[in-house]
Scaffold this active site. Structure first.
Site, PDB file in Angstrom:
ATOM      1  N   SER A  22       0.799  -1.224   0.000  1.00 11.15           N
ATOM      2  CA  SER A  22       0.000   0.000   0.000  1.00 11.15           C
ATOM      3  C   SER A  22       0.837   1.283   0.000  1.00 11.15           C
ATOM      4  CB  SER A  22      -0.963  -0.014   1.181  1.00 11.15           C
ATOM      5  OG  SER A  22      -1.938  -1.018   1.009  1.00 11.15           O
ATOM      6  N   LYS A  71     -10.357  -5.567  10.258  1.00 12.32           N
ATOM      7  CA  LYS A  71     -11.435  -5.016   9.444  1.00 12.32           C
ATOM      8  C   LYS A  71     -12.782  -5.032  10.160  1.00 12.32           C
ATOM      9  CE  LYS A  71      -9.537  -5.828   4.811  1.00 12.32           C
ATOM     10  NZ  LYS A  71      -9.804  -6.401   3.469  1.00 12.32           N
ATOM     11  N   GLY A 133     -17.248 -18.884  -1.467  1.00 13.46           N
ATOM     12  CA  GLY A 133     -16.903 -18.421  -0.130  1.00 13.46           C
ATOM     13  C   GLY A 133     -18.027 -17.573   0.428  1.00 13.46           C
ATOM     14  N   ARG A 162     -23.920 -20.705   5.819  1.00 17.00           N
ATOM     15  CA  ARG A 162     -23.239 -19.403   5.796  1.00 17.00           C
ATOM     16  C   ARG A 162     -23.529 -18.683   4.483  1.00 17.00           C
ATOM     17  NH1 ARG A 162     -17.185 -19.008   7.674  1.00 17.00           N
ATOM     18  NH2 ARG A 162     -17.878 -16.831   7.795  1.00 17.00           N
ATOM     19  N   MET A 226      -9.088 -13.793  -5.511  1.00 20.75           N
ATOM     20  CA  MET A 226      -8.907 -12.514  -4.845  1.00 20.75           C
ATOM     21  C   MET A 226      -7.542 -12.382  -4.188  1.00 20.75           C
ATOM     22  SD  MET A 226     -12.803 -11.983  -3.416  1.00 20.75           S
ATOM     23  CE  MET A 226     -12.331 -10.772  -2.199  1.00 20.75           C
TER      24      MET A 226
END
Length: 286
Positions: A22, A71, A133, A162, A226
């Site tokens: 980052s 997060k 997921g 889920r 991802m």
């Protein structure tokens, strides 16, 4: 030219954090946009996020990115949460407002959509999508994917309950489903009818092999992990061996950062350019 005021301060907080790209990404964004910022990594003790956040804000910080494992806590500690944060239950971008409040956003899904549609050139409108997921990573991207107007989105997870819970949360907001059929399925019951397959699991890290069977792939479909780097390689090799077009999540990383930069500075940098430069830097061992 001499500036009398220091540049605005931003950072990324996480644990671990030394690997984070980052600072490099945001430094390039600042150079390209002419914005005066400094951006640093901050290693935060696992039980010290609240203190780190307060200290950075009191010290003049304007905003921060948040990565694992903070997060969820970032969303909880914010005073204002975007709809994306409310759906995901997690935030990766915090902005410290002049009135003392903290605005939480989640730019992961926006970054994923930008990388698929702009950088990979794959349209999501009218497409059939498989999201594998149902954890935090999937929750962070499902809303922005639905906003693209795909024909169908299937959320598949080894624990189907889920997946069903994640789908129900999004079905409660009808404006996200104007053009889309949204379903939850078990990974074992999937049929080969997908234009885009997105892996939002950590299957590659665990060495568990592909999270779904090869029947979901077809020639020319986009298979997106991802994750990026070595963590994504197993999934990418598997997808390529079955005729799909593999893509890792490095572009998502850059584009979600561009969305965070937009939140903070009101300017959206050229993510595609910075992505190409980052891939070149990684290839050169930098």
């Amino acid at each position: 030219m001499t500036h009398r005021t220091p540049p605005d301060a931003y950072c990324v907080m996480g644990n671990p954090i030394a690997h984070s790209r980052s600072p490099w990404i945001h430094a390039r964004f600042a150079e390209l946009s002419g914005e005066r910022i400094v951006y640093e990594r901050r290693l935060v003790p696992v039980d010290g996020f609240a203190d780190a956040l307060r200290d950075f804000a009191v010290g003049g910080g304007r905003g921060c990115n948040v990565t694992v494992p903070f997060k969820l806590e970032a969303a909880e500690r914010a005073t204002v949460r975007t709809e994306r944060v409310q759906l995901a239950g997690a935030a990766n971008t915090l902005t410290f407002q002049p009135d003392g409040s903290t605005l939480a956003d989640n730019t992961d899904g926006l970054g994923l959509v930008a990388d698929i549609t702009r950088n990979a050139g794959v349209a999501l409108a009218g497409a059939s999508l498989l999201l594998v997921g149902a954890g935090g990573a999937a929750a962070g991207v499902l809303g922005p994917l639905l906003q693209q107007g795909p024909r169908r989105v299937v959320v598949a997870n080894r624990t189907q309950a889920r997946a069903e819970a994640l789908v129900r949360r999004h079905q409660a907001l009808p404006h996200l489903l104007q053009k889309t059929e949204l379903l939850a399925q078990d990974v074992q019951a999937l049929e080969p009818d997908f234009d885009v397959i997105i892996n939002a699991t950590a299957s590659s890290l665990g060495g568990d092999g592909p999270p779904v069977g090869a029947q979901v792939l077809r020639a020319g479909s986009l298979a997106y992990d991802m994750m990026y780097g070595p963590a994504a390689q197993g999934f990418l090799d598997w997808a390529r061996s079955h005729g799909a077009v593999p893509r890792d999540g490095l572009g998502m990383l850059v584009e979600q950062a561009a969305e965070a930069f937009l939140c903070w500075r009101g300017v959206r940098p050229d993510g595609a350019r910075v992505l190409n430069e980052l891939r070149a830097a990684i290839a050169a061992g930098q």
